[in-house]
Design a protein around this motif. Sequence first.
Motif, PDB file in Angstrom:
ATOM      1  N   GLY A 101     -11.971 -10.313  10.288  1.00 35.09           N
ATOM      2  CA  GLY A 101     -10.968 -10.013  11.306  1.00 35.09           C
ATOM      3  C   GLY A 101      -9.552 -10.296  10.865  1.00 35.09           C
ATOM      4  N   LEU A 102      -9.276 -10.081   9.588  1.00 32.47           N
ATOM      5  CA  LEU A 102      -7.953 -10.389   9.040  1.00 32.47           C
ATOM      6  C   LEU A 102      -7.028  -9.177   9.084  1.00 32.47           C
ATOM      7  CD1 LEU A 102      -9.000 -12.404   5.848  1.00 32.47           C
ATOM      8  CD2 LEU A 102      -8.304 -13.321   8.067  1.00 32.47           C
ATOM      9  N   ASP A 103      -5.757  -9.426   9.284  1.00 30.26           N
ATOM     10  CA  ASP A 103      -4.754  -8.367   9.240  1.00 30.26           C
ATOM     11  C   ASP A 103      -4.200  -8.288   7.820  1.00 30.26           C
ATOM     12  OD1 ASP A 103      -2.942  -6.411   9.859  1.00 30.26           O
ATOM     13  OD2 ASP A 103      -1.515  -7.752  10.842  1.00 30.26           O
ATOM     14  N   VAL A 104      -5.040  -7.851   6.907  1.00 31.42           N
ATOM     15  CA  VAL A 104      -4.692  -7.744   5.489  1.00 31.42           C
ATOM     16  C   VAL A 104      -5.095  -6.348   5.015  1.00 31.42           C
ATOM     17  CG1 VAL A 104      -5.135  -8.610   3.158  1.00 31.42           C
ATOM     18  CG2 VAL A 104      -4.991 -10.214   5.083  1.00 31.42           C
ATOM     19  N   THR A 105      -4.166  -5.654   4.390  1.00 30.81           N
ATOM     20  CA  THR A 105      -4.448  -4.316   3.883  1.00 30.81           C
ATOM     21  C   THR A 105      -5.141  -4.406   2.530  1.00 30.81           C
ATOM     22  OG1 THR A 105      -2.481  -3.452   4.993  1.00 30.81           O
ATOM     23  CG2 THR A 105      -3.412  -2.110   3.226  1.00 30.81           C
ATOM     24  N   VAL A 106      -6.136  -3.565   2.317  1.00 31.94           N
ATOM     25  CA  VAL A 106      -6.791  -3.443   1.015  1.00 31.94           C
ATOM     26  C   VAL A 106      -6.377  -2.095   0.436  1.00 31.94           C
ATOM     27  CG1 VAL A 106      -8.975  -3.403  -0.239  1.00 31.94           C
ATOM     28  CG2 VAL A 106      -8.727  -4.838   1.806  1.00 31.94           C
ATOM     29  N   ARG A 107      -5.826  -2.121  -0.772  1.00 36.65           N
ATOM     30  CA  ARG A 107      -5.313  -0.905  -1.384  1.00 36.65           C
ATOM     31  C   ARG A 107      -5.659  -0.876  -2.870  1.00 36.65           C
ATOM     32  NH1 ARG A 107      -0.427   0.304  -0.250  1.00 36.65           N
ATOM     33  NH2 ARG A 107      -0.048  -1.105   1.503  1.00 36.65           N
ATOM     34  N   THR A 108      -5.504   0.273  -3.479  1.00 43.70           N
ATOM     35  CA  THR A 108      -5.632   0.376  -4.930  1.00 43.70           C
ATOM     36  C   THR A 108      -4.245   0.292  -5.542  1.00 43.70           C
ATOM     37  OG1 THR A 108      -5.521   2.791  -4.902  1.00 43.70           O
ATOM     38  CG2 THR A 108      -7.710   1.768  -4.760  1.00 43.70           C
ATOM     39  N   ALA A 109      -4.197   0.028  -6.840  1.00 46.71           N
ATOM     40  CA  ALA A 109      -2.916  -0.092  -7.530  1.00 46.71           C
ATOM     41  C   ALA A 109      -3.075   0.375  -8.964  1.00 46.71           C
ATOM     42  CB  ALA A 109      -2.436  -1.545  -7.504  1.00 46.71           C
ATOM     43  N   GLY A 110      -1.941   0.669  -9.583  1.00 44.61           N
ATOM     44  CA  GLY A 110      -1.945   0.933 -11.015  1.00 44.61           C
ATOM     45  C   GLY A 110      -2.098  -0.380 -11.759  1.00 44.61           C
ATOM     46  N   CYS A 111      -1.668  -0.426 -12.989  1.00 43.75           N
ATOM     47  CA  CYS A 111      -1.857  -1.615 -13.817  1.00 43.75           C
ATOM     48  C   CYS A 111      -1.282  -2.860 -13.156  1.00 43.75           C
ATOM     49  CB  CYS A 111      -1.195  -1.401 -15.173  1.00 43.75           C
ATOM     50  SG  CYS A 111      -1.371  -2.815 -16.287  1.00 43.75           S
ATOM     51  N   ARG A 129     -14.874   3.311 -13.650  1.00 41.69           N
ATOM     52  CA  ARG A 129     -14.525   3.241 -12.229  1.00 41.69           C
ATOM     53  C   ARG A 129     -15.305   2.134 -11.508  1.00 41.69           C
ATOM     54  NH1 ARG A 129     -11.405   7.340 -10.713  1.00 41.69           N
ATOM     55  NH2 ARG A 129     -11.824   7.094  -8.493  1.00 41.69           N
ATOM     56  N   LYS A 130     -15.466   0.992 -12.165  1.00 42.31           N
ATOM     57  CA  LYS A 130     -16.185  -0.122 -11.543  1.00 42.31           C
ATOM     58  C   LYS A 130     -15.361  -0.813 -10.461  1.00 42.31           C
ATOM     59  CE  LYS A 130     -19.110  -1.136 -15.534  1.00 42.31           C
ATOM     60  NZ  LYS A 130     -19.490  -2.146 -16.569  1.00 42.31           N
ATOM     61  N   TRP A 131     -14.127  -0.369 -10.276  1.00 42.46           N
ATOM     62  CA  TRP A 131     -13.299  -0.968  -9.238  1.00 42.46           C
ATOM     63  C   TRP A 131     -13.739  -0.546  -7.844  1.00 42.46           C
ATOM     64  CZ3 TRP A 131     -10.876   2.380  -5.953  1.00 42.46           C
ATOM     65  CH2 TRP A 131     -10.658   3.692  -6.397  1.00 42.46           C
ATOM     66  N   GLU A 132     -14.394   0.588  -7.714  1.00 41.44           N
ATOM     67  CA  GLU A 132     -14.710   1.120  -6.392  1.00 41.44           C
ATOM     68  C   GLU A 132     -15.625   0.194  -5.579  1.00 41.44           C
ATOM     69  OE1 GLU A 132     -16.042   5.034  -7.454  1.00 41.44           O
ATOM     70  OE2 GLU A 132     -14.066   5.893  -6.988  1.00 41.44           O
ATOM     71  N   PRO A 133     -16.715  -0.356  -6.158  1.00 40.65           N
ATOM     72  CA  PRO A 133     -17.534  -1.294  -5.376  1.00 40.65           C
ATOM     73  C   PRO A 133     -16.754  -2.544  -4.954  1.00 40.65           C
ATOM     74  CG  PRO A 133     -18.767  -0.493  -7.269  1.00 40.65           C
ATOM     75  CD  PRO A 133     -17.352  -0.037  -7.461  1.00 40.65           C
ATOM     76  N   VAL A 134     -15.805  -2.987  -5.800  1.00 35.13           N
ATOM     77  CA  VAL A 134     -14.988  -4.151  -5.457  1.00 35.13           C
ATOM     78  C   VAL A 134     -14.065  -3.813  -4.294  1.00 35.13           C
ATOM     79  CG1 VAL A 134     -13.202  -5.731  -6.300  1.00 35.13           C
ATOM     80  CG2 VAL A 134     -15.107  -5.076  -7.791  1.00 35.13           C
ATOM     81  N   PHE A 135     -13.462  -2.649  -4.344  1.00 33.94           N
ATOM     82  CA  PHE A 135     -12.588  -2.199  -3.258  1.00 33.94           C
ATOM     83  C   PHE A 135     -13.356  -2.141  -1.944  1.00 33.94           C
ATOM     84  CE2 PHE A 135     -10.815   1.168  -0.602  1.00 33.94           C
ATOM     85  CZ  PHE A 135      -9.464   0.850  -0.595  1.00 33.94           C
ATOM     86  N   GLU A 136     -14.544  -1.561  -1.976  1.00 30.18           N
ATOM     87  CA  GLU A 136     -15.357  -1.447  -0.768  1.00 30.18           C
ATOM     88  C   GLU A 136     -15.790  -2.815  -0.247  1.00 30.18           C
ATOM     89  OE1 GLU A 136     -18.452   1.085  -2.124  1.00 30.18           O
ATOM     90  OE2 GLU A 136     -17.180   2.885  -2.214  1.00 30.18           O
ATOM     91  N   ALA A 137     -16.105  -3.728  -1.169  1.00 24.61           N
ATOM     92  CA  ALA A 137     -16.508  -5.078  -0.759  1.00 24.61           C
ATOM     93  C   ALA A 137     -15.346  -5.818  -0.096  1.00 24.61           C
ATOM     94  CB  ALA A 137     -17.018  -5.854  -1.973  1.00 24.61           C
ATOM     95  N   ALA A 148      -4.821  -5.892  -3.627  1.00 15.99           N
ATOM     96  CA  ALA A 148      -4.761  -4.701  -4.456  1.00 15.99           C
ATOM     97  C   ALA A 148      -5.827  -4.770  -5.541  1.00 15.99           C
ATOM     98  CB  ALA A 148      -3.387  -4.552  -5.089  1.00 15.99           C
ATOM     99  N   VAL A 149      -6.504  -3.653  -5.760  1.00 15.73           N
ATOM    100  CA  VAL A 149      -7.527  -3.545  -6.797  1.00 15.73           C
ATOM    101  C   VAL A 149      -7.014  -2.597  -7.871  1.00 15.73           C
ATOM    102  CG1 VAL A 149      -9.921  -2.973  -7.314  1.00 15.73           C
ATOM    103  CG2 VAL A 149      -9.322  -3.873  -5.059  1.00 15.73           C
ATOM    104  N   CYS A 150      -6.969  -3.063  -9.099  1.00 21.52           N
ATOM    105  CA  CYS A 150      -6.490  -2.231 -10.201  1.00 21.52           C
ATOM    106  C   CYS A 150      -7.482  -1.095 -10.458  1.00 21.52           C
ATOM    107  CB  CYS A 150      -6.313  -3.082 -11.454  1.00 21.52           C
ATOM    108  SG  CYS A 150      -5.777  -2.120 -12.892  1.00 21.52           S
TER     109      CYS A 150
END
Length: 290
Positions: free
Chosen positions: A230-240, A213-221, A202-204
């Motif tokens: 090849g991992l079965d791991v979800t990448v999502r955004t989160a609140g605080c 909004r500097k979180w967006e490049p981290v989320f994309e990375a 999760a990316v805050c």
Amino acid sequence: MTNFQPWVAPLNRKTTEPTPQGGTLEYEDFPISSDVTGPLLYDLFQNHWSEIGVGHVVQGSVLELELTAPPKTCLLYDGYLTVVTEGWHLHLCLEEHLGGPHCKTPPGLRQQRRLSRGAFYRRLNEAGQPRSWGIQFWNGEGERMMNLFLPNPLLGEDEDVLPEGKPLLEKLALYDELRSIYILGERPIPFEENPLKRPYLAVCRSSRCNPSRKWEPVFEALESAVEEAGLDVTVRTAGCLEVCQLGPIVFYSGDRTWYSRVKPEVAHQIVSEHLVQGTPVKEHLYPPQS
């Protein structure tokens, strides 16, 4: 992740309590480990969202909410199930709530907040006839928490009360199916693993940490690195994520790890070193480690 057992061991615990109107509330308890409650709640919110209601009932007050679409979020963070819809959200403490990276929640409060009992219920009238069906939860103090309203065969479209003796008995299918799994142990849980324990990153996106909004490049990375590995791991955004002013913040649910000051290159490190090799990126751990 612990070994997941798809068969529920029945508690065989049935209790009743009188209602002020002369009827009875009939309860059948089920185990409240997160490997039981997690699949149950995930299944209801993700697969049966259009059939259920969520609410809270006490003398003098009733709250009942419906879902108009599948929830945008249904995950477990720091002990709490969080369900987010378009118009409202809820939190239900299924496991010990430690209180963020610093574990600030006092032990007594952890026990009070945590789910201590869950039961399927039927509300019977004075003649012993069932009038409503649902699931009730209690916290560590024995206080009623939220409950889930299951389909009622006595109600038609738009919640109209049907003529006496003409119930839509097919609406009991969900109650019967869930009861056979979680009360009677006659059928297995319909998952091969606890869906709320599937790992995620999760990316805050809170403006406290990320006003630009500097979180967006981290989320994309992170998304790119997870796909490459090849991992079965979800990448999502989160609140605080409770590490304010030190963003971008990344949380890994697999072993409850927080990272601060994460840049895209650090995001790739987190995936390649921590998730793949099992070695956390020490320089960015939060709280810092010497």
